[in-house]
Design an enzyme around this catalytic site. Structure first.
Site, PDB file in Angstrom:
ATOM      1  N   GLU A 362       0.819  -1.221   0.000  1.00  7.42           N
ATOM      2  CA  GLU A 362       0.000   0.000   0.000  1.00  7.42           C
ATOM      3  C   GLU A 362       0.847   1.263   0.000  1.00  7.42           C
ATOM      4  OE1 GLU A 362      -2.722  -0.049   3.282  1.00  7.42           O
ATOM      5  OE2 GLU A 362      -3.986  -1.589   2.378  1.00  7.42           O
ATOM      6  N   GLU A 450      -6.325  -7.352  -0.388  1.00 10.25           N
ATOM      7  CA  GLU A 450      -6.566  -7.178   1.058  1.00 10.25           C
ATOM      8  C   GLU A 450      -7.857  -6.405   1.272  1.00 10.25           C
ATOM      9  OE1 GLU A 450      -3.235  -5.677   3.612  1.00 10.25           O
ATOM     10  OE2 GLU A 450      -4.834  -4.429   4.475  1.00 10.25           O
TER      11      GLU A 450
HETATM   12  C1  IDC Z   1      -2.784  -3.406  10.609  1.00  5.56           C
HETATM   13  C2  IDC Z   1      -3.029  -4.539  11.567  1.00  5.56           C
HETATM   14  C3  IDC Z   1      -2.704  -4.086  12.955  1.00  5.56           C
HETATM   15  C4  IDC Z   1      -1.286  -3.556  12.978  1.00  5.56           C
HETATM   16  C5  IDC Z   1      -1.084  -2.487  11.912  1.00  5.56           C
HETATM   17  C6  IDC Z   1       0.377  -2.079  11.822  1.00  5.56           C
HETATM   18  O1  IDC Z   1      -4.379  -4.967  11.470  1.00  5.56           O
HETATM   19  O2  IDC Z   1      -2.836  -5.162  13.870  1.00  5.56           O
HETATM   20  O3  IDC Z   1      -1.090  -2.973  14.222  1.00  5.56           O
HETATM   21  O4  IDC Z   1      -1.469  -2.960  10.660  1.00  5.56           O
HETATM   22  O5  IDC Z   1       0.517  -0.823  11.305  1.00  5.56           O
HETATM   23  C7  IDC Z   1      -3.926  -1.836   5.924  1.00  5.56           C
HETATM   24  C8  IDC Z   1      -2.609  -2.500   5.942  1.00  5.56           C
HETATM   25  C9  IDC Z   1      -2.492  -3.478   7.074  1.00  5.56           C
HETATM   26  C10 IDC Z   1      -3.182  -2.959   8.314  1.00  5.56           C
HETATM   27  C11 IDC Z   1      -4.666  -2.852   8.006  1.00  5.56           C
HETATM   28  C12 IDC Z   1      -5.522  -2.392   9.187  1.00  5.56           C
HETATM   29  O6  IDC Z   1      -2.273  -3.108   4.726  1.00  5.56           O
HETATM   30  O7  IDC Z   1      -1.138  -3.702   7.318  1.00  5.56           O
HETATM   31  O8  IDC Z   1      -2.992  -3.903   9.319  1.00  5.56           O
HETATM   32  N1  IDC Z   1      -4.851  -1.939   6.887  1.00  5.56           N
HETATM   33  O9  IDC Z   1      -5.130  -1.128   9.597  1.00  5.56           O
HETATM   34  N2  IDC Z   1      -4.381  -1.025   5.009  1.00  5.56           N
HETATM   35  C13 IDC Z   1      -5.587  -0.555   5.378  1.00  5.56           C
HETATM   36  C14 IDC Z   1      -5.904  -1.136   6.589  1.00  5.56           C
END
Ligand code: IDC
Length: 524
Positions: A362, A450
């Site tokens: 992303e 995702e």
């Molecule tokens: C989130 C995880 C969370 C972790 C965080 C780290 O759910 O547990 O603490 O990342 O920064 C994304 C990302 C993905 C994120 C997820 C939710 O690709 O890594 O995971 N998210 O925030 N993009 C949009 C949402």
């Protein structure tokens, strides 16, 4: 009372009033100053020792704000960073949100100090010009001072040292006297180390090593791979070995470094047999704690990826290797590492027909589509040198939402290349869905590598209605998808209930609400 006494009393009364007014003013200002200090301390405390994965929350609040990017900001305008990479350590400066306070513009900035050298650096200072008459509002992960025209940023105790190949991020808000003043800020942040301007040259680039091919592992018969074989693209569709459109439906792991136990054959088998999943996505963070390009153990991470590929292959499932950029907002940040990694993956898995490469999760922040394209146009030929037709997925700007930008200007060698769209149903709605419609209509092959049905933070409320609307679209276009995330972390997007410690064979009541929903959705 005679006249003199009366005058005296009057004079005294006036003096008392003046003193009271003065005192009030002084105390008021002090209080304001204190509030500012407390505010600064608060922010510092909040980010001081970031719990390995709380960062996203801060990020997401910005995401929600910028969810509907202003139409009039062109790609070029959005970009404001000084990616001056001629030195081994440099500062990436970008401006983010801005708003008005008392009729004056306030701008939020982010500066990433990147250390691409082979040594730790300590005692750094960042200087940025163009702040005459501006007022510091608040900041985090650093100490800030405006003197004359220059803003100086020095570290807190915890980010005093920036490790080799590491980075640190500071953020700050500045109030300007007017709009014109905001334009005077220099795009170049100058880095000083030990009092001297930093001018060490970038270390020489490592060349990809020759990597042996992974030995074949046996694939069970009657499995998805057995029936559908090698996949390729035809227009916007993924098609199987018979040329028939095929939909990949599955699950993304959480960060491999944080939840390694879920990479096991029984887990994948449960997802295949109980849920009907035919794909697993292996999410390997590059820059968060334990990340591949920061403090992670690269060999361990590659071993987890390889185990994941082995299990998926034995079970006849497809598998995505995901270069999970997030905090490192641009894939260009760690491009050198990425080149080595993808050269290795492409050689190793050249004979594995069930593997898919997702080269940047992303892109976000000030990263433009042309940055992503520059990265993709470098990585894709490296992969193609060893693997002529593996499906490659390219992330898109704004947390993989801007597929419309990719559709206008696809990568150079676009054969078997797809583009990622990600959504979190409770946050991302019609405006992102319409980007999908636009891009798909323009013929762009899109993969939902995702998503979840909760908020963009990965937590919060679940929005079933929005999720249904998304899935109408997904099914209308036969899009492939992977649901985030295979873990029991206490957050809404985790598929396993936080009280369940099992790493496979989950029963219905051991799944989270999202887990139950995803299992039903995949199996229907
Ligand atoms: C989130 C995880 C969370 C972790 C965080 C780290 O759910 O547990 O603490 O990342 O920064 C994304 C990302 C993905 C994120 C997820 C939710 O690709 O890594 O995971 N998210 O925030 N993009 C949009 C949402």
């Amino acid at each position: 009372m005679n006249k003199t006494t009366k005058i005296l009393i009057a004079v005294l009364a006036v003096a008392v009033i003046i003193i009271a007014l003065l005192l009030g003013y002084i105390l008021g200002t002090k209080k304001k100053e204190n509030e500012d200090v407390t505010e600064a301390v608060k922010t510092t405390e909040a980010t001081e020792a970031p719990e390995k994965d709380t960062e996203k929350e801060t990020e997401v609040s910005t995401e929600e704000d910028t969810n509907e990017p202003e139409e009039d900001t062109t790609e070029a305008e959005k970009k404001n960073d000084s990616t001056d990479k001629k030195y081994a350590c440099y500062v990436k400066l970008s401006s983010g949100d801005s708003w008005e306070d008392g009729g004056k513009p306030v701008v939020q900035y982010s500066a990433d100090l990147m250390n691409k050298s082979k040594a730790d650096i300590s005692g750094w200072e960042i200087k940025i010009d163009g702040f005459t008459g501006a007022e510091f509002v608040s900041g985090w992960n650093g100490k800030f001072k405006i003197k004359g025209d220059t803003l100086s940023i020095t570290p807190e105790s915890y980010n005093e040292t920036v490790a080799a190949k590491g980075s640190t991020n500071v953020g700050f808000q500045i109030k300007f006297k007017d709009e014109a003043a905001t334009k005077k800020v220099s795009k170049n942040a100058v880095l000083f180390v030990g009092g001297k301007e930093y001018t060490e040259p970038m270390p020489e680039k490592e060349q990809p090593k020759e990597t042996p091919k992974k030995e074949k592992v046996e694939t069970e018969s009657g499995t998805p791979f057995d029936n559908h074989g090698k996949l390729s693209l035809k227009g916007t569709d993924i098609v199987d070995k018979n040329g028939k459109p095929y939909q990949l439906k599955g699950i993304s792991t959480h960060g491999l470094a944080w939840f390694p136990d879920y990479v096991n054959k029984e887990a994948f088998k449960t997802l295949r047999d109980d849920w009907g999943a035919n794909i697993i996505r292996l999410a390997m963070y590059t820059a968060e704690s334990g990340g591949y390009c920061t403090d992670g153990d690269q060999d361990k991470l590659k071993k987890l990826v390889d185990d994941g590929v082995t299990y998926a292959t034995e079970l006849g499932m497809y598998v995505i290797i995901d270069w999970h950029i997030l905090h490192d907002t641009s894939p260009l940040d760690n491009q050198d590492e990425a080149e080595l990694f993808w050269a290795e993956m492409a050689q190793k898995y050249a004979d594995y027909e069930n593997v898919i490469f997702e080269i940047c999760n992303e892109p976000n922040g000030s990263t433009t589509w042309s940055d992503v394209k520059e990265y993709a146009d470098t990585i894709i030929p490296i992969i193609r040198k060893y693997d002529k037709d593996v499906i490659i997925v390219v992330g898109t700007p704004t947390w993989s939402q801007d597929v419309d930008l990719a559709a206008k200007d696809p990568v150079k060698n676009s054969e078997n290349v797809m583009y990622a769209i990600h959504f979190y149903a409770a946050t991302h709605k019609d405006n992102i869905r319409s980007k999908l419609e636009t891009a798909h209509g323009a013929g762009l092959p899109i993969f939902v590598t995702e998503f979840s049905i909760c908020e963009a933070s990965g937590n919060g409320e679940i929005d079933y209605d929005s999720a249904d609307t998304w899935f109408e679209l997904i099914n209308k276009y036969n899009l492939s998808y992977c649901g985030w995330n295979l873990s029991n972390k206490d957050e809404a997007s985790s598929l396993i209930d936080s009280s369940c410690k099992k790493t496979s064979d989950w029963k219905e009541d051991e799944l989270s609400e999202t887990g139950k929903w995803l299992r039903d959705t995949i199996s229907n």
